[in-house]
Design an enzyme around this catalytic site. Structure first.
Site, PDB file in Angstrom:
ATOM      1  N   ASP A  42      -4.791   3.411  -1.836  1.00  0.00           N
ATOM      2  CA  ASP A  42      -5.840   3.699  -0.858  1.00  0.00           C
ATOM      3  C   ASP A  42      -6.389   5.105  -1.055  1.00  0.00           C
ATOM      4  O   ASP A  42      -5.719   6.093  -0.764  1.00  0.00           O
ATOM      5  CB  ASP A  42      -5.274   3.571   0.567  1.00  0.00           C
TER       6      ASP A  42
ATOM      7  N   SER B 254       2.837  -0.524   6.049  1.00  0.00           N
ATOM      8  CA  SER B 254       3.971  -0.211   6.927  1.00  0.00           C
ATOM      9  C   SER B 254       5.001  -1.333   6.944  1.00  0.00           C
ATOM     10  O   SER B 254       6.201  -1.065   7.043  1.00  0.00           O
ATOM     11  CB  SER B 254       3.469   0.105   8.339  1.00  0.00           C
TER      12      SER B 254
ATOM     13  N   HIS C  50      -8.379   0.869  -4.056  1.00  0.00           N
ATOM     14  CA  HIS C  50      -9.277   0.597  -2.924  1.00  0.00           C
ATOM     15  C   HIS C  50      -9.979   1.905  -2.567  1.00  0.00           C
ATOM     16  O   HIS C  50      -9.371   2.798  -1.975  1.00  0.00           O
ATOM     17  CB  HIS C  50      -8.435   0.050  -1.758  1.00  0.00           C
TER      18      HIS C  50
ATOM     19  N   GLY D 156      -8.808   3.537   7.322  1.00  0.00           N
ATOM     20  CA  GLY D 156      -8.541   4.957   7.541  1.00  0.00           C
ATOM     21  C   GLY D 156      -7.067   5.261   7.742  1.00  0.00           C
ATOM     22  O   GLY D 156      -6.612   6.333   7.382  1.00  0.00           O
TER      23      GLY D 156
ATOM     24  N   GLY E  35      -2.589  -4.459   8.896  1.00  0.00           N
ATOM     25  CA  GLY E  35      -1.840  -5.141   9.945  1.00  0.00           C
ATOM     26  C   GLY E  35      -1.143  -6.418   9.509  1.00  0.00           C
ATOM     27  O   GLY E  35      -0.808  -7.260  10.339  1.00  0.00           O
TER      28      GLY E  35
ATOM     29  N   HIS F  93      -1.142  -1.275  -4.330  1.00  0.00           N
ATOM     30  CA  HIS F  93      -2.414  -1.046  -3.638  1.00  0.00           C
ATOM     31  C   HIS F  93      -2.556   0.454  -3.358  1.00  0.00           C
ATOM     32  O   HIS F  93      -1.699   1.061  -2.715  1.00  0.00           O
ATOM     33  CB  HIS F  93      -2.454  -1.845  -2.336  1.00  0.00           C
TER      34      HIS F  93
ATOM     35  N   MET G  67     -11.204  -6.353   5.167  1.00  0.00           N
ATOM     36  CA  MET G  67     -10.410  -5.419   5.983  1.00  0.00           C
ATOM     37  C   MET G  67     -10.073  -6.088   7.306  1.00  0.00           C
ATOM     38  O   MET G  67     -10.953  -6.610   7.987  1.00  0.00           O
ATOM     39  CB  MET G  67     -11.198  -4.137   6.273  1.00  0.00           C
TER      40      MET G  67
ATOM     41  N   MET H  23     -12.147   3.997  -0.441  1.00  0.00           N
ATOM     42  CA  MET H  23     -12.786   4.161   0.878  1.00  0.00           C
ATOM     43  C   MET H  23     -13.505   5.499   0.855  1.00  0.00           C
ATOM     44  O   MET H  23     -13.123   6.460   1.537  1.00  0.00           O
ATOM     45  CB  MET H  23     -11.718   4.103   1.977  1.00  0.00           C
TER      46      MET H  23
ATOM     47  N   MET I 139      -9.105   7.807   0.096  1.00  0.00           N
ATOM     48  CA  MET I 139      -9.941   8.126   1.261  1.00  0.00           C
ATOM     49  C   MET I 139     -10.528   9.521   1.108  1.00  0.00           C
ATOM     50  O   MET I 139      -9.853  10.430   0.623  1.00  0.00           O
ATOM     51  CB  MET I 139      -9.098   8.081   2.541  1.00  0.00           C
TER      52      MET I 139
ATOM     53  N   GLY J 106      -2.815   3.613   8.079  1.00  0.00           N
ATOM     54  CA  GLY J 106      -1.837   2.533   8.052  1.00  0.00           C
ATOM     55  C   GLY J 106      -1.299   2.293   9.450  1.00  0.00           C
ATOM     56  O   GLY J 106      -1.549   3.076  10.388  1.00  0.00           O
ATOM     57  N   GLY J 107      -0.584   1.192   9.599  1.00  0.00           N
ATOM     58  CA  GLY J 107       0.132   0.943  10.845  1.00  0.00           C
ATOM     59  C   GLY J 107      -0.709   0.498  12.024  1.00  0.00           C
ATOM     60  O   GLY J 107      -0.258   0.559  13.166  1.00  0.00           O
TER      61      GLY J 107
ATOM     62  N   SER K  74       0.840  -1.196   0.000  1.00  0.00           N
ATOM     63  CA  SER K  74       0.000   0.000   0.000  1.00  0.00           C
ATOM     64  C   SER K  74       0.876   1.246   0.000  1.00  0.00           C
ATOM     65  O   SER K  74       1.689   1.443   0.909  1.00  0.00           O
ATOM     66  CB  SER K  74      -0.891   0.026   1.240  1.00  0.00           C
TER      67      SER K  74
ATOM     68  N   ASP L 179      -6.364  -6.829   4.108  1.00  0.00           N
ATOM     69  CA  ASP L 179      -5.775  -5.487   4.147  1.00  0.00           C
ATOM     70  C   ASP L 179      -5.790  -4.947   5.572  1.00  0.00           C
ATOM     71  O   ASP L 179      -6.858  -4.691   6.129  1.00  0.00           O
ATOM     72  CB  ASP L 179      -6.605  -4.584   3.216  1.00  0.00           C
TER      73      ASP L 179
HETATM   74  C1  DX5 Z   1      -6.230   1.103   5.697  1.00  0.00           C
HETATM   75  C2  DX5 Z   1      -5.772   0.853   4.286  1.00  0.00           C
HETATM   76  C3  DX5 Z   1      -4.679  -0.122   4.211  1.00  0.00           C
HETATM   77  C4  DX5 Z   1      -3.455   0.285   4.967  1.00  0.00           C
HETATM   78  C5  DX5 Z   1      -2.620  -0.912   5.278  1.00  0.00           C
HETATM   79  O1  DX5 Z   1      -7.346   1.904   5.698  1.00  0.00           O
HETATM   80  O2  DX5 Z   1      -6.815   0.365   3.484  1.00  0.00           O
HETATM   81  O3  DX5 Z   1      -4.362  -0.447   2.875  1.00  0.00           O
HETATM   82  O4  DX5 Z   1      -2.693   1.217   4.295  1.00  0.00           O
HETATM   83  O5  DX5 Z   1      -1.533  -0.477   6.038  1.00  0.00           O
HETATM   84  P1  DX5 Z   1      -0.781  -1.430   7.045  1.00  0.00           P
HETATM   85  O6  DX5 Z   1      -0.246  -2.569   6.263  1.00  0.00           O
HETATM   86  O7  DX5 Z   1       0.265  -0.536   7.616  1.00  0.00           O
HETATM   87  O8  DX5 Z   1      -1.805  -1.868   8.076  1.00  0.00           O
HETATM   88 ZN    ZN Z   2      -6.395  -0.586   1.414  1.00  0.00          ZN
END
Ligand code: DX5
Ligand code: ZN
Length: 214
Positions: free
Chosen positions: A36, A194, A67, A143, A173, A34, A138, A69, A38, A145-146, A9, A171
């Site tokens: 994201d 991350s 993706h 919303g 963690g 990937h 999910m 969101m 938002m 990362g990390g 991502s 997607d």
């Molecule tokens: C969260 C995103 C994910 C996110 C994953 O809302 O859709 O794609 O960036 O990040 P990690 O791998 O750090 O959880």
């Molecule tokens: Zn995503």
């Protein structure tokens, strides 16, 4: 068993040099990018829109896994198709007319995915499964990362794999510790932000993910 693909991502990339950050995952052995998107409404964060995606389309041949969101994703499908998306995933929770949106994405020549938040049950999309190329489960609340992997999602992956032969993307963690559970449960597309961009050895972590943690 399906081949495991890794989709880093770019949410965790350095946006000041996004093109180079995409080249870096390409050279490190990633399969998909990937992306994201938002809107600050469906999720409490903002990222970027189709113009940014279009600008970086030329830096790699890897498929763009978009993706969304966002609320009312139907309004933006044409823009992301024009920007070079290969697969567009919308959230079931964001679509009143999910079937219509999915048919529209397919009619524009893109693959289609549907995403479910951790609390949304698989049964909500069972009628749609024959229409889909991919289901994105999910494993964090979307919303940011990390975040930490939400373990109840492992059972959802297994439940879906029993009834669905298409791609199952997970997607949130995902790292060298959590990957084995999701792969054993039946996921075959792994998003990692991350874990990939934060790694000192990027090819190394991508290889570990592709091997299901081994
Ligand atoms: C969260 C995103 C994910 C996110 C994953 O809302 O859709 O794609 O960036 O990040 P990690 O791998 O750090 O959880
Ligand atoms: Zn995503």
């Amino acid at each position: 068993m399906k081949e495991i693909l890794v989709a880093p991502s770019i949410l965790s990339a350095d946006f000041s040099r996004l093109g180079d950050e995409i080249k870096r995952i390409d050279e490190a052995g990633a399969d998909w990018v990937h992306i994201d998107v938002m809107d600050g409404h469906f999720v409490p964060n903002l990222t970027f829109g189709a113009p940014v995606v279009k600008k970086v389309r030329g830096v790699t041949k890897m498929p763009f896994d978009v993706h969304l969101m966002i609320e009312n994703p139907d309004r933006y499908i044409d823009d992301f198709v024009a920007a070079g998306a290969d697969i567009i995933t919308v959230h079931a929770e964001a679509c009143v007319h999910l079937h219509r949106v999915c048919q529209y994405i397919k009619s524009r020549g893109c693959k289609v995915g549907v995403a479910l938040n951790p609390a949304t049950p698989i049964c909500n999309i069972v009628p749609m499964l024959p229409e889909l190329d991919m289901v994105l489960l999910m494993s964090v609340n979307p919303g940011f990362g990390g975040q930490k992997y939400i373990s109840l999602v492992t059972d959802k992956i297994a439940e879906l794999r029993k009834i669905y032969d298409g791609d199952i993307e997970v997607d949130g963690g995902i790292d060298g510790n959590t990957v084995s559970a999701v792969v054993e449960a039946g996921a075959n597309i792994l998003v990692a932000g991350s874990a990939v961009y934060g790694a000192e050895d990027m090819p190394g972590i991508i290889k570990i993910l592709k091997n299901g943690g081994k």
